[in-house]
Structure formats: C-alpha cells, structure tokens
Design a protein around this motif. Structure first.
Motif, PDB file in Angstrom:
ATOM      1  N   TRP A   1     -49.935  50.898   2.938  1.00  0.00           N
ATOM      2  CA  TRP A   1     -50.870  50.977   1.765  1.00  0.00           C
ATOM      3  C   TRP A   1     -50.316  50.239   0.582  1.00  0.00           C
ATOM      4  O   TRP A   1     -51.341  49.746  -0.299  1.00  0.00           O
ATOM      5  CB  TRP A   1     -50.695  52.446   1.133  1.00  0.00           C
ATOM      6  CG  TRP A   1     -51.385  53.447   2.124  1.00  0.00           C
ATOM      7  CD1 TRP A   1     -50.766  54.626   2.981  1.00  0.00           C
ATOM      8  CD2 TRP A   1     -52.750  53.478   2.309  1.00  0.00           C
ATOM      9  NE1 TRP A   1     -51.740  55.184   3.539  1.00  0.00           N
ATOM     10  CE2 TRP A   1     -52.911  54.488   3.235  1.00  0.00           C
ATOM     11  CE3 TRP A   1     -53.641  52.748   2.067  1.00  0.00           C
ATOM     12  CZ2 TRP A   1     -54.090  54.800   3.825  1.00  0.00           C
ATOM     13  CZ3 TRP A   1     -55.012  53.112   2.532  1.00  0.00           C
ATOM     14  CH2 TRP A   1     -55.438  54.064   3.384  1.00  0.00           C
TER      15      TRP A   1
ATOM     16  N   HIS B   1     -49.450  46.961   1.339  1.00  0.00           N
ATOM     17  CA  HIS B   1     -50.362  45.899   1.829  1.00  0.00           C
ATOM     18  C   HIS B   1     -51.984  46.061   1.233  1.00  0.00           C
ATOM     19  O   HIS B   1     -52.641  44.923   0.994  1.00  0.00           O
ATOM     20  CB  HIS B   1     -50.318  45.756   3.319  1.00  0.00           C
ATOM     21  CG  HIS B   1     -51.203  44.573   4.002  1.00  0.00           C
ATOM     22  ND1 HIS B   1     -50.905  43.236   3.619  1.00  0.00           N
ATOM     23  CD2 HIS B   1     -52.483  44.664   4.443  1.00  0.00           C
ATOM     24  CE1 HIS B   1     -51.830  42.314   4.141  1.00  0.00           C
ATOM     25  NE2 HIS B   1     -52.873  43.287   4.630  1.00  0.00           N
ATOM     26  N   GLU B   2     -52.299  47.089   1.451  1.00  0.00           N
ATOM     27  CA  GLU B   2     -53.880  47.339   1.098  1.00  0.00           C
ATOM     28  C   GLU B   2     -54.046  47.220  -0.237  1.00  0.00           C
ATOM     29  O   GLU B   2     -55.149  46.828  -0.761  1.00  0.00           O
ATOM     30  CB  GLU B   2     -54.354  48.893   1.665  1.00  0.00           C
ATOM     31  CG  GLU B   2     -54.339  48.959   3.182  1.00  0.00           C
ATOM     32  CD  GLU B   2     -55.569  48.261   3.703  1.00  0.00           C
ATOM     33  OE1 GLU B   2     -56.559  48.554   3.417  1.00  0.00           O
ATOM     34  OE2 GLU B   2     -55.345  47.228   4.601  1.00  0.00           O
TER      35      GLU B   2
ATOM     36  N   ALA C   1     -52.141  45.245  -2.402  1.00  0.00           N
ATOM     37  CA  ALA C   1     -52.136  43.831  -2.626  1.00  0.00           C
ATOM     38  C   ALA C   1     -53.447  43.201  -2.342  1.00  0.00           C
ATOM     39  O   ALA C   1     -53.964  42.303  -3.065  1.00  0.00           O
ATOM     40  CB  ALA C   1     -50.991  43.259  -1.977  1.00  0.00           C
ATOM     41  N   GLU C   2     -54.196  43.827  -1.112  1.00  0.00           N
ATOM     42  CA  GLU C   2     -55.116  42.727  -0.634  1.00  0.00           C
ATOM     43  C   GLU C   2     -56.389  43.343  -1.490  1.00  0.00           C
ATOM     44  O   GLU C   2     -57.391  42.373  -1.955  1.00  0.00           O
ATOM     45  CB  GLU C   2     -55.640  43.333   0.817  1.00  0.00           C
ATOM     46  CG  GLU C   2     -56.698  42.617   1.382  1.00  0.00           C
ATOM     47  CD  GLU C   2     -56.799  43.085   2.848  1.00  0.00           C
ATOM     48  OE1 GLU C   2     -57.567  44.074   3.096  1.00  0.00           O
ATOM     49  OE2 GLU C   2     -56.185  42.460   3.906  1.00  0.00           O
ATOM     50  N   GLU C   3     -56.572  44.579  -1.914  1.00  0.00           N
ATOM     51  CA  GLU C   3     -57.457  45.152  -3.029  1.00  0.00           C
ATOM     52  C   GLU C   3     -57.510  44.206  -4.206  1.00  0.00           C
ATOM     53  O   GLU C   3     -58.585  43.993  -4.915  1.00  0.00           O
ATOM     54  CB  GLU C   3     -57.454  46.343  -3.390  1.00  0.00           C
ATOM     55  CG  GLU C   3     -58.500  47.053  -4.183  1.00  0.00           C
ATOM     56  CD  GLU C   3     -58.383  48.511  -4.499  1.00  0.00           C
ATOM     57  OE1 GLU C   3     -58.877  48.888  -5.431  1.00  0.00           O
ATOM     58  OE2 GLU C   3     -57.866  49.424  -3.635  1.00  0.00           O
TER      59      GLU C   3
ATOM     60  N   GLY D   1     -56.417  41.329  -4.507  1.00  0.00           N
ATOM     61  CA  GLY D   1     -56.594  39.885  -4.190  1.00  0.00           C
ATOM     62  C   GLY D   1     -55.087  38.993  -4.428  1.00  0.00           C
ATOM     63  O   GLY D   1     -55.189  37.904  -4.617  1.00  0.00           O
TER      64      GLY D   1
ATOM     65  N   VAL E   1     -52.016  37.421  -2.526  1.00  0.00           N
ATOM     66  CA  VAL E   1     -51.593  37.127  -1.062  1.00  0.00           C
ATOM     67  C   VAL E   1     -50.262  37.600  -0.708  1.00  0.00           C
ATOM     68  O   VAL E   1     -49.917  37.987   0.249  1.00  0.00           O
ATOM     69  CB  VAL E   1     -52.131  35.551  -0.863  1.00  0.00           C
ATOM     70  CG1 VAL E   1     -51.418  35.336   0.448  1.00  0.00           C
ATOM     71  CG2 VAL E   1     -53.443  35.153  -1.102  1.00  0.00           C
ATOM     72  N   GLU E   2     -49.480  37.416  -1.853  1.00  0.00           N
ATOM     73  CA  GLU E   2     -48.283  37.298  -1.473  1.00  0.00           C
ATOM     74  C   GLU E   2     -47.697  37.579  -2.990  1.00  0.00           C
ATOM     75  O   GLU E   2     -47.742  36.805  -3.777  1.00  0.00           O
ATOM     76  CB  GLU E   2     -47.385  36.474  -0.810  1.00  0.00           C
ATOM     77  CG  GLU E   2     -46.012  36.878  -0.317  1.00  0.00           C
ATOM     78  CD  GLU E   2     -45.228  35.579   0.512  1.00  0.00           C
ATOM     79  OE1 GLU E   2     -44.230  35.589   0.388  1.00  0.00           O
ATOM     80  OE2 GLU E   2     -46.121  34.622   0.891  1.00  0.00           O
TER      81      GLU E   2
ATOM     82  N   SER F   1     -58.802  53.932  -6.167  1.00  0.00           N
ATOM     83  CA  SER F   1     -58.248  52.925  -5.136  1.00  0.00           C
ATOM     84  C   SER F   1     -57.785  53.720  -3.908  1.00  0.00           C
ATOM     85  O   SER F   1     -56.901  54.641  -4.070  1.00  0.00           O
ATOM     86  CB  SER F   1     -57.049  52.059  -5.635  1.00  0.00           C
ATOM     87  OG  SER F   1     -56.432  51.398  -4.556  1.00  0.00           O
TER      88      SER F   1
END
Length: 228
Positions: A49, A51-52, A54-56, A58, A60-61, A81
């Motif tokens: 979650w 990771h999800e 962070a992806e949401e 935008g 990357v790292e 979210s």
C-alpha cells in the motif's frame, strides 16, 4: 412496486455520524501513522500500500519519511485514496481492539438492520473506507458485533462512489437486478450514480440538515422512516 431484495448502505452520515470519523478516527490515524509505518513498514501488505500511494502521487522513488508526510497530508485533506484507506484501516484496528473507541451508530440503526435481515433482506456496505475498515466498524460498534448481518462489503476498489459503473459492478457481484437493490447514502451525487445504474435510492438527511421541498431522491430523517 418492485420488490427490494437487498440493501446497500453507506456509513458516514448514513449509519453513523460524520463527526465520529472526522473527530475520532482521522485524528487517531494521523497521530499513529508515523510510528505504525516505522514499525510495520517491512510487512508485505504495508509495503504494497505504500507503493500504491507513491504510484498514485507520481513518486518513482522517495524516502519513507516523504511518503509518511504525503499520507499525513492526505488524511488532512480526506483524500479518497484506496491506499490511504487501507493503511488507515490497519491503524484503526489497533484502536478498536484496545478499546480506545467504539464505532458510533445512530440510535435506530442496529434494530432496523436486524429487522431487515430478519425479513429476509440481504445487507451490504459500500463505503470509501476499505473493506477491512468497514468490518472493524461494524464489528466494534456501540451496538456490538453487527458483522453477521452483512452479506458483503464494497469499497473504492470496486470503483468511485459517484460513478454509475461502480453500482453496475455491485449489482453484478450481488447477483440481483439493480431494480431490486436499495442504496442508502447522505451524498446526493452517489445516489444520482446509483439511480443511473437502476438502483432504488434513499437519501439520509440527518438532523440538522435541511429537508429540501422537492428532493430528487426519496429522503428520510432516519432508517425508521424508510418503508419498503
């Protein structure tokens, strides 16, 4: 009139007060989130979650602290979210299990849910909170464990609550024609989407909300006012 065979209910403002979520659950999660992520951040479910989220966003790292600050900001914004809701649910579990709070219910809700279930209706929940959080809510309610009353739960992984397609998917999952389903909510845009999908609708307008002269959905002050 079409027979109602199942009821799908929202939580905030419908079965319970918005203030319980805003004034109890959100502050608890906000306070506990940094320590929770530091101590549980290596668990696969938590990592997923994070990771999800962070992806949401935008990202990357980013350092874990940046993700924590992002999530804290999302709590303050009440961002819808799925990743945030999942993490909040894990944190809230600790509060429920430790007895720090019980989920608020409007006075008539428990008895009415029991009545509807005894009458043969199937009950479902559709809330922006995660399914685990929903189960905690009804499992640790002021009226005791109400989970056995419900046949299923839906959250934003099904889809946004203001989109017609979400309700079509719920009807498919339940296995009923939408016309046999009643959706209860305090948010008119959600009711609009459910109605567009063919659901019957019920608009909960709890005190002190005003009752419109010509509401575009059947409007009720409480569950006791609902006649099926």
């Amino acid at each position: 009139m079409t027979v109602i065979r199942a009821i799908v209910t929202d939580i905030e403002g419908t079965t319970s007060s918005i203030s319980f979520v805003k004034d109890v659950l959100f502050p608890f999660a906000h306070k506990r989130l940094p320590a929770f992520i530091e101590t549980h951040g290596d668990k696969p479910e938590v990592q997923f979650w994070l990771h999800e989220a962070a992806e949401e966003a935008g990202i990357v790292e980013a350092p874990r602290q940046d993700i924590i600050e992002l999530l804290l900001r999302w709590i303050e914004e009440d961002r819808k979210s799925t990743a945030l809701k999942a993490l909040q649910g894990m944190i809230w579990q600790e509060g429920y299990e430790s007895g720090e709070y019980q989920a608020h219910l409007y006075p008539e809700v428990s008895a009415k849910l029991h009545q509807w279930r005894a009458d043969g209706l199937h009950l479902y929940v559709y809330s922006s909170g995660s399914v685990p959080a929903q189960k905690l809510f009804f499992g640790y309610s002021e009226a005791g464990d109400l989970k056995p009353l419900f046949s299923g739960y839906f959250d934003t992984e099904t889809g946004p609550k203001r989109e017609r397609r979400s309700y079509e998917l719920i009807a498919e999952a339940i296995g009923e024609q939408p016309a046999h389903l009643l959706f209860l909510s305090d948010i008119v845009e959600e009711l609009d989407a459910a109605k567009a999908a063919g659901f019957r609708t019920g608009w909960l307008l709890r005190e002190p909300l005003d009752m419109p002269e010509a509401p575009r959905h059947p409007a009720y002050r409480s569950f006791d006012d609902i006649v099926l």
